[in-house]
Design a protein around this motif. Sequence first.
Motif, PDB file in Angstrom:
ATOM      1  N   SER A  60       0.829  -1.206   0.000  1.00 56.16           N
ATOM      2  CA  SER A  60       0.000   0.000   0.000  1.00 56.16           C
ATOM      3  C   SER A  60       0.865   1.258   0.000  1.00 56.16           C
ATOM      4  CB  SER A  60      -0.916  -0.008   1.227  1.00 56.16           C
ATOM      5  OG  SER A  60      -1.611   1.200   1.342  1.00 56.16           O
ATOM      6  N   ASP A  61       1.900   1.265   0.838  1.00 54.59           N
ATOM      7  CA  ASP A  61       2.818   2.408   0.867  1.00 54.59           C
ATOM      8  C   ASP A  61       3.533   2.553  -0.468  1.00 54.59           C
ATOM      9  OD1 ASP A  61       2.185   3.157   3.447  1.00 54.59           O
ATOM     10  OD2 ASP A  61       3.886   2.114   4.351  1.00 54.59           O
TER      11      ASP A  61
ATOM     12  N   ARG B 222       2.438   1.766  -3.411  1.00 53.58           N
ATOM     13  CA  ARG B 222       1.503   2.368  -4.376  1.00 53.58           C
ATOM     14  C   ARG B 222       1.411   3.874  -4.162  1.00 53.58           C
ATOM     15  NH1 ARG B 222      -1.145  -2.437  -3.459  1.00 53.58           N
ATOM     16  NH2 ARG B 222      -2.439  -1.569  -1.797  1.00 53.58           N
ATOM     17  N   SER B 223       1.321   4.289  -2.891  1.00 53.57           N
ATOM     18  CA  SER B 223       1.263   5.726  -2.597  1.00 53.57           C
ATOM     19  C   SER B 223       2.539   6.421  -3.049  1.00 53.57           C
ATOM     20  CB  SER B 223       1.075   5.962  -1.096  1.00 53.57           C
ATOM     21  OG  SER B 223      -0.182   5.524  -0.686  1.00 53.57           O
TER      22      SER B 223
END
Length: 185
Positions: A138-139, A141-142
């Motif tokens: 998730s990080d 992707r950010s």
Amino acid sequence: MLGQVLALVGVLVAGGLLVSILVMLGVRARWPLAVDLLRRFSRLFNPLQMRSAGRPGAYASVVHHRGRTSGRPYATPVGAVMTEDGFVIALPYGSRAHWVRNVLASGSATIDHDGRTYPVERPEVIPLEEVADRFSPSDQRSHRMFRVDQCLRVRRVETEGAGVRAGGASRDDGGLGIPVGTGPG
């Protein structure tokens, strides 16, 4: 009357969406105005985030650092990821953020992470790609979405007190750019 209210709500939602898209594109392009706007906006939520930052299970950790010229203590919520010898912290606002400059200038800081306090030293700004696999999917992707390309690496100081339980005495007073202490530092 209801139609006018719905129209106003629609305009506000569309305007908010447009501003969000422009800021995201501006951050990706590294426009100083957009980066500064996002940084200032995130400051609104830092006091709220500081309520749980650094505690077990919290997303954010807390970096305790001192002002470069004032010497005042500050506490800043960050997304620190533990490594074998320290931590890596993605720098979405780049290496010009005040807390990063403070840590680099002093050469040390303290990090509250997962309920423990770690003194750290030897800070260095490195390319994010060197440690990208340390961050959650998730990080990552950010980081790609906002084109984050730098991170701060710090090494834990191996002392008897390293990794002691965080006391949290000043946790509620800190935040990005907010002094922890109230008196002269």
